[in-house]
Design a protein around this motif. Structure first.
Motif, PDB file in Angstrom:
ATOM      1  N   GLU A  46       0.720  -1.215  -0.072  1.00  0.00           N
ATOM      2  CA  GLU A  46       0.127   0.053  -0.003  1.00  0.00           C
ATOM      3  C   GLU A  46       0.980   1.354   0.233  1.00  0.00           C
TER       4      GLU A  46
ATOM      5  N   ASN B  43       1.342   4.060  -3.124  1.00  0.00           N
ATOM      6  CA  ASN B  43       1.075   5.519  -2.863  1.00  0.00           C
ATOM      7  C   ASN B  43       2.276   6.200  -3.221  1.00  0.00           C
TER       8      ASN B  43
ATOM      9  N   LYS C 277      -7.351  10.824  -5.515  1.00  0.00           N
ATOM     10  CA  LYS C 277      -7.204  10.164  -6.727  1.00  0.00           C
ATOM     11  C   LYS C 277      -8.623   9.990  -7.457  1.00  0.00           C
TER      12      LYS C 277
ATOM     13  N   GLY D 180      -4.206   3.439  -6.059  1.00  0.00           N
ATOM     14  CA  GLY D 180      -5.212   3.908  -4.952  1.00  0.00           C
ATOM     15  C   GLY D 180      -6.326   4.380  -5.498  1.00  0.00           C
TER      16      GLY D 180
ATOM     17  N   ALA E 283      -6.136   3.045   2.719  1.00  0.00           N
ATOM     18  CA  ALA E 283      -4.730   2.435   3.111  1.00  0.00           C
ATOM     19  C   ALA E 283      -4.392   3.175   4.307  1.00  0.00           C
TER      20      ALA E 283
END
Ligand SMILES: Nc1ncnc2c1ncn2[C@@H]1O[C@H](COP(=O)(O)OP(=O)(O)OP(=O)(O)O)[C@@H](O)[C@H]1O
Ligand SMILES: [Mg+2]
Length: 570
Positions: A31, A35, A81, A95, A100
């Motif tokens: 995760e 990112n 996002k 993502g 997360a």
């Protein structure tokens, strides 16, 4: 009345989300590194201690965040996002859920240092989901996240963690997968102070593959380029001769996003059907490109799986892509060394010796060039004696082993290749019959003849439908002196009508397998020394591994060691 239903506090909701998103340290690394890539990082550095159970640190040189954004980022469903459900279709970032960071922060001692390059860096500390401090700090543009004591407040889940070595391997795989998806980004993984992976930024896909999978494995791969319908497939697959039953690696991407799908891997393997032993597993590295609207990436809590709208089309494209890539290559596979099945060593993991048919060929009359008047080649190496057992197996000694060759299976293999060559361009020598053969067939068999007329022709059968249920054969192939053209034709047509070789999805291969099986010399036929030698000579010239069209072994090796063990000498 008392209410029985209530909304869970955020901290509890985050922990529940963490249960789905974060399974182990590798999930945290995945995760955080995703990112970093989403933030446009050019370098991602991952460091772990004790398999990530004690410490995970992921740093990047991406966009970073302002102080305000960084605080919001730790809220559930805070994402930069996507803005609406419509943005989910074709989302290009890893993502999109905004889950997360809060999930990870709810089950660890978490700190984040980030700078967008404009002001002081923000340093944010969270423990078990509780915001502890927001301070000013110093940092170059980018973000570092530190996760200590994963699952410290959920002991039940901490108990499920594996050994440090096993968690480290999982972290390595997670980083490797992302590194393969983004060869332009540099990746570094340190575990307990030592470097586990170091791939510089700006690599090509091939260079990155070599950096991550190793040069040796990368050297056994060939490129794939395939397009059909709404799918384009690119990447690499392993040469058939290098596939092994264990140790394979398989990585799939859809539009550049890594995902898992054992069925698509199997589909690609199906493209190898004629070229590898059923137990061998080729390494694969394949990217499927398709319209964003045709694939749903939001179907798995950790985004490890995707769903294709045209599932069957995707499977078919995978199979054809692999088949084409290795088909182009069959002629280039090296000849000479063979790896038989470890029949006498069931369960043993030692590498199996190579069998060299050179012993048989070195001295045989066949090995002498027709124009070589001296026959020096023949005189220099004595031929090993060949024996036939049970009128079915050819046996000889090679180095420190006894070699058994199944004569039918070997001949099938030889004919299969010969027929494939004839079907795809070459011409088969055919014999015109003085008296044409007339054969009675069933309706289904007549249909099979119609359907395969071109292939029958290519191997040497010139057939006329005679009206009704009989056909007339004017020319026949003659693959060897014992060949019974009429019987072979009838058996083959019966097989085709009954779909006996239905496991072969490719029509030409199915036909070639049928012909090879029916035309080959059978078990139980006595062969002369010269015939055996000729058969082995031709077998050595085939390009594919030692199993026949049914996937059964052609060659079996009995090491001397094994004999000695049985006689109690070892
Ligand atoms: N390394 C980073 N650099 C810059 N911004 C980051 C970084 N990590 C997180 N962010 C910001 O924090 C937001 C929240 O991150 P988080 O991972 O929780 O959610 P997401 O990536 O949007 O979605 P998902 O839950 O699907 O990963 C991101 O949308 C992004 O704006
Ligand atoms: Mg994310």
């Amino acid at each position: 009345m008392q209410r029985r239903i209530s909304i869970l506090p955020d901290a509890v909701a985050d922990q529940i989300a963490a249960g789905e998103v974060v399974e182990r340290p590798a999930s945290v690394v995945k995760e955080l590194a995703e990112n970093a890539i989403d933030a446009g990082a050019r370098h991602v550095r991952v460091a772990i201690e004790n398999g990530g159970k004690t410490l995970i640190e992921v740093s990047d040189d991406g966009s970073g965040m302002s102080r305000d954004d960084a605080v919001i980022a730790l809220d559930r469903h805070a994402t930069s996002k996507i803005r609406s459900a419509a943005d989910l279709v074709g989302v290009a970032t890893f993502g999109f859920r905004g889950e997360a960071l809060p999930a990870i922060a709810s089950i660890s001692r978490f700190s984040l240092v980030t700078s967008d390059g404009s002001a002081d860096a923000a340093v944010i500390t969270v423990s078990g989901g509780r915001l502890e401090r927001v301070e000013a700090g110093a940092r170059q543009q980018g973000t570092s996240v530190t996760v200590r004591g994963l699952f410290y407040n959920t002991p039940a889940r901490r108990k499920f963690l594996r050994s440090a070595a096993s968690e480290t391997r999982a972290v390595h795989d997670a980083v490797a997968t992302l590194a393969l998806a983004h060869p332009e980004v540099g990746f570094e993984l340190m575990a307990d102070g030592s470097t586990r992976l170091d791939a510089p930024a700006g690599q090509s896909a091939g260079e990155r593959l070599a950096a991550v999978w190793g040069r040796e494995l990368a050297g056994t791969l060939v490129p794939v380029m395939y397009a059909a319908g709404s799918f384009r497939i690119s990447g690499f697959v392993q040469r058939p001769g290098d596939a092994r039953p264990s140790g394979r690696r398989a990585q799939l991407f859809v539009n550049g996003r890594p995902f898992r799908d054992p069925f698509l891997v199997r589909a690609a393997e199906a493209g190898y059907r004629a070229a590898i032993h059923p137990g061998d597993r080729p390494s694969l590295f394949l990217n499927i490109e398709t319209a964003a609207a045709d694939v749903d990436v939001n179907v798995h809590p950790a985004k490890l799986e995707v769903r294709f709208r045209d599932r069957i089309g995707a499977e078919r494209a995978m199979e054809e892509a692999a088949r084409q890539a290795i088909g182009a290559l069959v002629a280039a596979v090296p000849v000479g060394g063979w790896r038989p099945l470890p029949d006498f060593h069931a369960g043993s993991s030692e590498p199996v010796a190579m069998i060299d048919l050179g012993d048989v060929l070195g001295a045989s009359p066949l090995a002498v060039e027709p124009g070589d008047p001296t026959g020096v080649g023949a005189a220099s190496v004595p031929a090993v004696p060949l024996t036939q057992l049970f009128d079915t197996y050819i046996v000889y000694q090679s180095g420190d082993s006894l070699i058994f060759v199944d004569q039918h299976s070997a001949h099938e293999r030889v004919l299969f290749e010969q027929v494939m060559a004839q079907l795809t361009g070459g011409d088969a020598p055919a014999q015109r019959l003085l008296l044409p053969l007339t054969v009675e067939l069933t309706d289904e068999e007549i249909e099979a003849v119609e359907l395969h007329r071109a292939q029958l022709n290519a191997v040497g059968y010139d057939v006329d439908a005679f009206g009704g249920r009989s056909v007339v054969i004017h020319t026949v192939p003659s693959p060897h002196p014992r060949f019974d053209a009429g019987a072979c034709f009838q058996e083959m047509v019966a097989d085709l009508a009954r779909g006996r070789f239905g496991g072969w999805s490719n029509r030409l291969e199915r036909f070639a397998a049928t012909f090879a099986c029916r035309a080959a010399v059978k078990g139980g036929e006595p062969l002369g020394e010269r015939e055996m030698r000729e058969l082995l000579g031709r077998l050595a010239a085939t390009q594919l591994p030692p199993h026949d069209v049914h996937g059964r072994s052609t060659i079996v090796q009995l090491p001397r060691e094994e004999l000695e063990r049985r006689f109690g000498r070892r």
